[in-house]
Design a protein around this motif. Structure first.
Motif, mmCIF file in Angstrom:
data_model
loop_
_atom_site.group_PDB
_atom_site.id
_atom_site.type_symbol
_atom_site.label_atom_id
_atom_site.label_comp_id
_atom_site.label_asym_id
_atom_site.label_seq_id
_atom_site.Cartn_x
_atom_site.Cartn_y
_atom_site.Cartn_z
ATOM 1 N N GLN A 5 -28.920 3.485 38.442
ATOM 2 C CA GLN A 5 -27.510 3.462 38.059
ATOM 3 C C GLN A 5 -26.675 2.809 39.162
ATOM 4 O OE1 GLN A 5 -25.923 4.491 35.023
ATOM 5 N NE2 GLN A 5 -24.444 3.202 36.084
ATOM 6 N N THR A 6 -26.999 3.135 40.418
ATOM 7 C CA THR A 6 -26.296 2.501 41.537
ATOM 8 C C THR A 6 -26.547 0.994 41.552
ATOM 9 O OG1 THR A 6 -26.485 4.523 42.867
ATOM 10 C CG2 THR A 6 -26.052 2.466 44.051
ATOM 11 N N ASP A 9 -24.425 -0.563 39.014
ATOM 12 C CA ASP A 9 -23.036 -0.628 39.468
ATOM 13 C C ASP A 9 -22.806 -1.846 40.363
ATOM 14 O OD1 ASP A 9 -22.450 1.691 38.087
ATOM 15 O OD2 ASP A 9 -22.664 3.008 39.832
ATOM 16 N N GLY A 12 -22.905 -4.933 38.198
ATOM 17 C CA GLY A 12 -21.668 -5.034 37.425
ATOM 18 C C GLY A 12 -20.513 -5.546 38.269
ATOM 19 N N ASN A 13 -20.446 -5.104 39.531
ATOM 20 C CA ASN A 13 -19.392 -5.580 40.424
ATOM 21 C C ASN A 13 -19.570 -7.062 40.727
ATOM 22 O OD1 ASN A 13 -17.136 -5.072 42.352
ATOM 23 N ND2 ASN A 13 -18.679 -5.643 43.844
#
Length: 253
Positions: A5-6, A9, A12-13
């Motif tokens: 999940q990290t 993230d 996605g950034n």
């Protein structure tokens, strides 16, 4: 699952900032956790030696890196748009907090007092350690590859308004992102050194161009698929463990 999940993230950034000037992408790496040792290694004796028997206990986030590769330059034709070909950073100063920040985003502007500032009003610092000011009498301005800012006045005379300096760091990947396309120094990046453009590995300036993000969309989408499949595989492990526990419970029936 938390680790993947990290990673998602971070990806996605990166994708969100694909068109952000001077943005440096992030990268997530994993480390394995400690292993449970069932049996230790034994040295050879009368019989041969044996290797340790260990069961891994999962993974953890190793690092979240900032990848400082050069972004491509996009031509704009605007004199106050500056791209850096090298490792240097612009220094901008927040006079309200008396703090210096560093950036690769070279989209600068003139404020009401004719100071060269970034989009948030932070002043671009010159060789004298202060702002670079263009007088109202200036008819045009130009910025050379060496960072020298000149302008032509109403009489046609060319005048030197100052010289942009760049900041170089021993470990630029140690800089901390603080938002607004800005970085600040940390204990691991070092305080950095202000140098003239073209010296100390700082690189040269390209006026009328901006450095784009170094994000590669095809690479990011590939990494997204890998992370998604890793997340799904870990959820399958939980489902399988639940089914095994259910079978154990059913043995009592």
């Amino acid at each position: 699952m938390k680790n993947f999940q990290t990673k998602l993230d971070v990806i996605g950034n990166n994708i969100a900032n694909v068109n952000t000037f001077g943005f440096k992408k992030g990268r997530t790496t994993f480390n394995d956790l400690m292993s449970q040792t069932i049996a230790g290694a034994t040295a050879p004796g009368a019989n041969g030696g044996t290797n340790p028997k260990q069961v891994g206990l999962g993974s953890q986030i190793g690092t979240i890196d900032t990848v400082n590769t050069q972004g491509s330059l996009q031509t704009t034709g605007r004199p106050l748009d500056l791209g850096i070909t090298g490792e240097g950073y612009f220094t901008v100063r927040d006079e309200a907090t008396q703090s210096n920040y560093y950036t690769r985003a070279g989209n600068f502007y003139l404020d009401a007092k004719r100071n060269i500032v970034n989009g948030d009003g932070l002043k671009l610092q010159g060789a004298t350690g202060g702002a670079i000011t263009i007088p109202t009498t200036a008819q045009s301005l130009s910025i050379g590859q060496d960072g020298v800012v000149t302008y032509v006045n109403q009489q046609g005379t060319t005048t030197n308004a100052g010289r942009i300096q760049l900041r170089v760091f021993d470990n630029p990947e140690g800089l901390e992102k603080v938002g607004g396309n800005l970085f600040q120094s940390t204990g691991n990046s070092g305080a950095g050194t202000s140098v003239n453009v073209g010296t100390g590995g700082s690189g040269t300036l390209v006026s009328g161009a901006l450095e784009m993000s170094n994000v590669d969309l095809s690479e990011e989408f590939t990494e997204m698929i890998v992370a998604q499949r890793g997340f799904q595989a870990n959820t399958r492990i939980i489902t399988t463990s639940d089914e095994i526990l259910q079978e154990l419970v059913n043995l009592k029936r």
